[in-house]
Write a protein that holds these residues in place. Structure first.
Motif, PDB file in Angstrom:
ATOM      1  N   TYR A   1      -2.480   2.469   6.448  1.00  0.00           N
ATOM      2  CA  TYR A   1      -1.705   1.558   5.597  1.00  0.00           C
ATOM      3  C   TYR A   1      -0.233   1.744   5.940  1.00  0.00           C
ATOM      4  O   TYR A   1       0.302   2.850   5.820  1.00  0.00           O
ATOM      5  CB  TYR A   1      -1.940   1.848   4.110  1.00  0.00           C
ATOM      6  N   GLU A   2       0.380   0.671   6.409  1.00  0.00           N
ATOM      7  CA  GLU A   2       1.789   0.700   6.810  1.00  0.00           C
ATOM      8  C   GLU A   2       2.075   1.865   7.761  1.00  0.00           C
ATOM      9  O   GLU A   2       3.026   2.638   7.579  1.00  0.00           O
ATOM     10  CB  GLU A   2       2.697   0.755   5.581  1.00  0.00           C
ATOM     11  N   ASP A   3       1.212   2.005   8.755  1.00  0.00           N
ATOM     12  CA  ASP A   3       1.353   2.999   9.823  1.00  0.00           C
ATOM     13  C   ASP A   3       1.217   4.444   9.362  1.00  0.00           C
ATOM     14  O   ASP A   3       1.542   5.373  10.104  1.00  0.00           O
ATOM     15  CB  ASP A   3       2.690   2.823  10.564  1.00  0.00           C
TER      16      ASP A   3
ATOM     17  N   GLU B   1      -4.398  -3.114   4.954  1.00  0.00           N
ATOM     18  CA  GLU B   1      -3.450  -4.190   4.632  1.00  0.00           C
ATOM     19  C   GLU B   1      -4.125  -5.540   4.837  1.00  0.00           C
ATOM     20  O   GLU B   1      -4.790  -5.768   5.845  1.00  0.00           O
ATOM     21  CB  GLU B   1      -2.215  -4.085   5.523  1.00  0.00           C
TER      22      GLU B   1
ATOM     23  N   LYS C   1      -2.764   0.731  -2.016  1.00  0.00           N
ATOM     24  CA  LYS C   1      -2.694   1.127  -0.613  1.00  0.00           C
ATOM     25  C   LYS C   1      -4.048   1.180   0.079  1.00  0.00           C
ATOM     26  O   LYS C   1      -4.146   0.913   1.280  1.00  0.00           O
ATOM     27  CB  LYS C   1      -2.010   2.496  -0.486  1.00  0.00           C
TER      28      LYS C   1
END
Length: 385
Positions: A102-104, A288, A162
């Motif tokens: 999630y978001e790298d 995501e 997340k």
């Protein structure tokens, strides 16, 4: 004996009578066929795909056993089922420990103390419980009106936003606010440092893949691939005392009461010769929503022996959830109120066909784990015997 569709006429002409026509060579059909053969029954298995094994079919690509229809990890708490499958395969000791992106940032699954440390830096179970309890209290949700509220009430905002929200919306193709609360009845939180996804004591993947396991179950039974039930029965000539049907129950009745609904999947498989280890793990989830696939599977990590072989490259599969339309492959039954009521009507209609047994995920319109499929098939076979 596995034959192609061109041999349909030969089969009909050479053997005019079978005790059972088994429609579908997946796990349910294969177990049932094996049990019937052991009891001296004559069976014919037909399969619409060009190969046996249904969704657990594996294919050798560069020495790697590729799961062509998504990751299948066998796990069970039923010792009898475990002993049963071990007749047909030697299982490795693979443990499913997926990670989420999630978001790298990486997070361990299932939700456990490693996950909570990655989220909040907490190291002790009581600290993690306190964070989750405070988030739930701040939300002040009464009776959940939808899946989003249900999930928030169970795990709080951080875990939901997340690691659950985007993945779930991709899977179902709808906002979590549009999904019913009952889809998520519970979300297990582990307050230990344990990344083993399953609690079951028996777990692994067959050495050599699932296809060779199905081949052993079907040994000694005639199998015809590449032909549908409708096409085969239209050819005429063969006589069957009973039919085991593992296809879609509504399709069997020509959708006379309407279509049951499913979610489908699309798989994009790629051979990458430049590296033997792309992501370091068999399953990596992408949570995501704006990333269109839900996960990337790197197949060589399922096979502990092949994972150690250098210089063969690697094979990955991206898994894309998709809307289902008639004619496409159904994967997940949508067990909501509307579909549940329609399935009951088809069950009533099925009672008029005493010669037909409906089994498996599509025949019983229910998602099954592999061990549950085996249990159900063995129960059905025992009832027939």
């Amino acid at each position: 004996m596995i034959l192609g569709s061109r041999n349909a006429e030969e089969i009909i002409m050479s053997t005019n009578h079978y005790d059972y026509l088994i429609v579908g060579s997946g796990l349910f059909g294969a177990v049932f066929a094996y049990e019937m053969k052991e009891k001296g029954k004559k069976c014919l298995v037909i399969e619409k795909r060009g190969h046996i094994g249904g969704n657990i079919y594996t294919e050798d690509v560069r020495g790697i056993h590729v799961h062509q229809y998504g990751a299948h990890i066998f796990h069970t708490a039923n010792r009898d089922v475990w002993n049963y499958v071990n007749q047909f395969a030697v299982f490795n000791h693979y443990i499913n420990s997926p990670v989420a992106v999630y978001e790298d940032k990486l997070y361990n699954l299932p939700f456990n103390m490693n996950t909570f440390y990655q989220l909040w830096g907490v190291k002790k179970p009581e600290e993690a419980k306190a964070v989750i309890a405070a988030q739930i209290a701040d939300l002040d949700i009464g009776e959940p009106a939808n899946l989003e509220e249900q999930a928030l009430k169970l795990v709080g905002r951080d875990v939901y936003e997340k690691l659950i929200k985007g993945y779930t919306e991709k899977q179902w193709g709808r906002s979590c606010q549009e999904l019913p609360a009952f889809i998520i009845r519970r979300l297990p939180l582990r307050f230990t440092y344990d990344n083993n996804y399953f609690n079951d004591p028996y777990q692994g993947i067959p050495n050599g893949g699932y296809t060779q396991m199905i081949e052993k179950m079907l040994a000694g039974t005639k199998v015809l691939t590449g032909i549908s039930y409708k096409d085969f029965t239209a050819s005429g000539g063969a006589v069957f005392d009973k039919i085991l049907y593992t296809g879609m129950i509504d399709e069997f009745f020509d959708f006379s009461l309407g279509h049951l609904e499913y979610r489908s999947l699309r798989f994009a498989t790629e051979v990458i010769p430049e590296t033997d280890n792309l992501q370091g793990n068999a399953v990596v989830n992408y949570t995501e929503r704006d990333i269109p696939y839900t996960r990337i599977i790197e197949h060589r990590h399922f096979d502990i022996a092949s994972a150690l072989k250098p210089g063969t490259g690697t094979v990955i599969t991206k898994e894309y959830p998709a809307d289902w339309k008639a004619g496409e492959e159904p994967y997940y039954p949508i067990n909501d109120e509307r579909n549940g009521a329609l399935f009951v009507k088809y069950q009533e209609l099925a009672k008029s066909r005493k010669d037909v047994i409906f089994g498996g995920r599509l025949g019983q319109y229910q998602y099954f784990n592999m061990d549950q499929v085996i249990e159900a098939a063995l129960k059905t076979a025992k009832e027939q015997i």
